[in-house]
Each structure stands twice: as structure tokens, then as C-alpha cells.
Design a protein around this motif. Structure first.
Motif, PDB file in Angstrom:
ATOM      1  N   CYS A  23     -12.528   0.225   1.678  1.00 31.29           N
ATOM      2  CA  CYS A  23     -12.440   0.636   0.279  1.00 31.29           C
ATOM      3  C   CYS A  23     -13.550   1.631  -0.051  1.00 31.29           C
ATOM      4  O   CYS A  23     -14.648   1.584   0.507  1.00 31.29           O
ATOM      5  CB  CYS A  23     -12.519  -0.580  -0.638  1.00 31.29           C
ATOM      6  SG  CYS A  23     -11.018  -1.600  -0.613  1.00 31.29           S
ATOM      7  N   LEU A  28       0.825  -1.210   0.000  1.00 29.87           N
ATOM      8  CA  LEU A  28       0.000   0.000   0.000  1.00 29.87           C
ATOM      9  C   LEU A  28       0.860   1.260   0.000  1.00 29.87           C
ATOM     10  O   LEU A  28       0.556   2.230  -0.697  1.00 29.87           O
ATOM     11  CB  LEU A  28      -0.946   0.006   1.197  1.00 29.87           C
ATOM     12  CG  LEU A  28      -2.119  -0.976   1.143  1.00 29.87           C
ATOM     13  CD1 LEU A  28      -2.914  -0.934   2.439  1.00 29.87           C
ATOM     14  CD2 LEU A  28      -3.038  -0.682  -0.050  1.00 29.87           C
ATOM     15  N   THR A  37     -10.278   3.481  -4.353  1.00 37.28           N
ATOM     16  CA  THR A  37     -10.104   2.047  -4.116  1.00 37.28           C
ATOM     17  C   THR A  37     -11.418   1.311  -4.382  1.00 37.28           C
ATOM     18  O   THR A  37     -12.493   1.790  -4.032  1.00 37.28           O
ATOM     19  CB  THR A  37      -9.645   1.768  -2.678  1.00 37.28           C
ATOM     20  OG1 THR A  37     -10.538   2.419  -1.758  1.00 37.28           O
ATOM     21  CG2 THR A  37      -8.230   2.284  -2.440  1.00 37.28           C
ATOM     22  N   LEU A  92      -6.801   1.885  -7.227  1.00 37.72           N
ATOM     23  CA  LEU A  92      -6.444   0.555  -6.727  1.00 37.72           C
ATOM     24  C   LEU A  92      -7.663  -0.358  -6.692  1.00 37.72           C
ATOM     25  O   LEU A  92      -8.728   0.027  -6.190  1.00 37.72           O
ATOM     26  CB  LEU A  92      -5.868   0.685  -5.307  1.00 37.72           C
ATOM     27  CG  LEU A  92      -5.613  -0.609  -4.529  1.00 37.72           C
ATOM     28  CD1 LEU A  92      -4.541  -1.453  -5.216  1.00 37.72           C
ATOM     29  CD2 LEU A  92      -5.211  -0.297  -3.096  1.00 37.72           C
ATOM     30  N   LEU A 106      -5.378   1.585   4.380  1.00 36.36           N
ATOM     31  CA  LEU A 106      -6.283   1.316   3.264  1.00 36.36           C
ATOM     32  C   LEU A 106      -7.417   2.335   3.243  1.00 36.36           C
ATOM     33  O   LEU A 106      -7.787   2.845   2.183  1.00 36.36           O
ATOM     34  CB  LEU A 106      -6.847  -0.106   3.369  1.00 36.36           C
ATOM     35  CG  LEU A 106      -7.832  -0.529   2.271  1.00 36.36           C
ATOM     36  CD1 LEU A 106      -7.190  -0.413   0.883  1.00 36.36           C
ATOM     37  CD2 LEU A 106      -8.315  -1.954   2.511  1.00 36.36           C
TER      38      LEU A 106
END
Length: 266
Positions: free
Chosen positions: A122, A41, A103, A53, A96
Motif C-alpha cells: 500500500c 482489486l 491505497t 482505496l 495491490l
């Protein structure tokens, strides 16, 4: 960077795909996999060529959550060792969640325990119709502690009160109704649906999307106060005078393609 538990690829458009790659244990994660994910990451976040991503998985299942052997080993360690271990998982979820680019989580098969944290962190989450979910921690005397801020933000306190306590397995349809997923697709349709999202995201200003993510993190769930209002006015003023803000406005007014699309030959 050497990878054991993940596979990473970056295509010519700047779309990075991060694949959980321990299919023999249903992509369950342990301390080594967490460390690898953190390193990946960071590398992708620092790579200016990466536009977005996609988090996906190999094998039949997204992730079974925590690896059983890892949990067994942690049960033999003291409080301080467990605290340090939990800090690493918390760091993964945080990194994240705050990843500076869009994402997308692709979910197939089972997503249990800590895997729900990855999905909730995400920006966009889609799953196949047959996917299933479970916050299973209480079945073995534990709690979904580290992932709880992200999962509760996605599904709300009321649903958390049920599923944190019952450890029921629930369907992709239920996950969608609760807000964990944005979209449920048919079997074999994940790639097509993801590509549609990617195409939409690649039309947009990279700087604008990063700033939009930061805006959400900064003002979500805060009382509308003078400080919040000041933050929003400063945010729009800053983005208007930025390079991409100026380019985007100019391109719109001049009815031409903005530079971030031109660089891709779009």
C-alpha cells in the motif's frame, strides 16, 4: 460480484473500503480469499468512480497471514501445484502494489507473515499503537519469499536480515522506525487519521496521482542515466498537455477550484 471473505463499499466521494472479513481465523488468507481479493482489486481498478482505496480488516487483528489449513493442504501437493499456488499470491501482491489509485492500509492488532506484504504494497500505512508485526515463516520451516520484494523495499536489507531470520514479534513503533508504517496512532484513532489522509488525497488530481505512482515505480532504485532522465522529461511533458494537467495549471493561474473538486461539490 459475490464476496465471501471480503466486504467492499464505495462512498459518494469515491473512497473504496476493502475489508478483510474472516475474523474467526484472524483474517488469515487462503487460495479462495486470494482469488476474491484479486477479483475485487480488478473491479475497483476498472471503476472510474473510485478515487482511492482503504484496506482494512474486521475483528481484532489485521491478518494472521496464511491460513493453517491452506498451508497444510499445500504441503500435500507437488512442486508444480505449489508453484501455481505461489503465483496467485505473487499476483495479488503485484496487483495491490500497482493499483492505479492511492491505497491506504489500516492496521490494528496482529499483522503476521504475508499480511506484511499487503501492508508494504500500500502507498500509505498507518497502525494503532498496540499493533504488532511478525515475519514468522522460518518458525515453521518456510521463508517470506513472495512478499520479500515489497517488505525489503519498505524496511531495507539490513532490517530484513534480522527480522526474516529471527521471526521476532515487533511493535508498531519499531515498524514505523523501519519504514513499514508512515504513522502510528492511539487506540481508536485509525478512522480519524485515515480521514485526514483521505481529505488530502481528494484535493489532488486523480490523473496526477496515478501518474505519480507510475513515476515512482518506473524510476525507483534505478541509476540516474540518460534513459531515466528522458523518462522524467517525457512524463512531465505528457502530464502538462493532458486534460487534468491543463485544467490544474489553468485553475492555479486563475485562482479557482479545479474541475475535479468542483465535481464533488467541494
Amino acid at each position: 460480484m459475490s464476496q465471501v471473505y471480503t466486504q467492499v463499499s464505495i462512498d459518494t466521494r469515491g473512497v473504496a473500503t476493502l475489508m478483510l472479513n474472516r475474523p474467526e481465523v484472524h483474517n488469515a488468507f487462503d487460495d479462495a480469499m486470494i482469488a476474491e481479493l484479486l477479483a475485487v482489486l480488478k473491479s475497483l481498478a476498472d471503476n472510474d468512480d473510485v478515487r482511492l482505496l482503504v484496506l482494512t480488516s474486521s475483528g481484532k487483528n489485521f491478518s494472521a497471514g496464511a491460513d493453517l489449513n491452506w498451508m497444510r493442504s499445500m504441503a500435500q501437493k507437488d512442486y508444480q501445484q505449489n508453484l501455481a499456488d505461489a503465483d496467485e499470491l505473487a499476483n495479488l501482491m503485484h496487483k495491490l502494489d500497482k493499483f492505479p489509485k492511492p491505497t491506504i492500509a489500516q492496521v490494528k492488532g496482529a499483522a503476521f507473515g504475508g499480511a506484511l506484504g499487503l501492508v508494504a504494497c500500500c502507498d500509505i500505512a498507518i497502525a494503532e499503537f498496540k499493533a504488532s508485526f511478525c515475519l514468522s515463516e522460518v518458525k515453521i520451516g518456510l521463508i517470506p519469499a513472495v512478499i520479500s520484494p515489497y517488505v525489503m523495499r519498505a524496511i531495507g536489507e539490513r532490517q530484513s536480515r534480522r527480522y526474516f531470520l529471527t521471526a521476532e514479534r515487533f511493535s508498531a513503533t519499531v515498524a514505523h522506525e523501519m519504514g513499514l508504517l508512515h504513522e502510528v496512532v492511539g487506540e481508536g484513532e485509525l478512522a480519524t487519521s485515515t480521514e485526514h489522509l483521505i481529505s488530502s488525497l481528494l484535493q489532488n488530481s486523480p490523473q496526477g496521482m496515478s501518474a505519480a505512482k507510475a513515476l515512482i515505480h518506473n524510476i525507483y532504485n534505478r541509476k540516474i542515466s540518460n534513459n531515466v532522465i528522458a523518462h522524467t522529461t517525457q512524463a512531465i511533458a505528457e502530464i502538462r498537455v493532458s486534460d487534468e494537467g491543463q485544467e490544474g495549471l489553468s485553475a492555479f493561474l486563475e485562482k479557482r477550484t479545479p474541475a475535479w473538486l468542483g465535481k464533488e461539490g467541494s
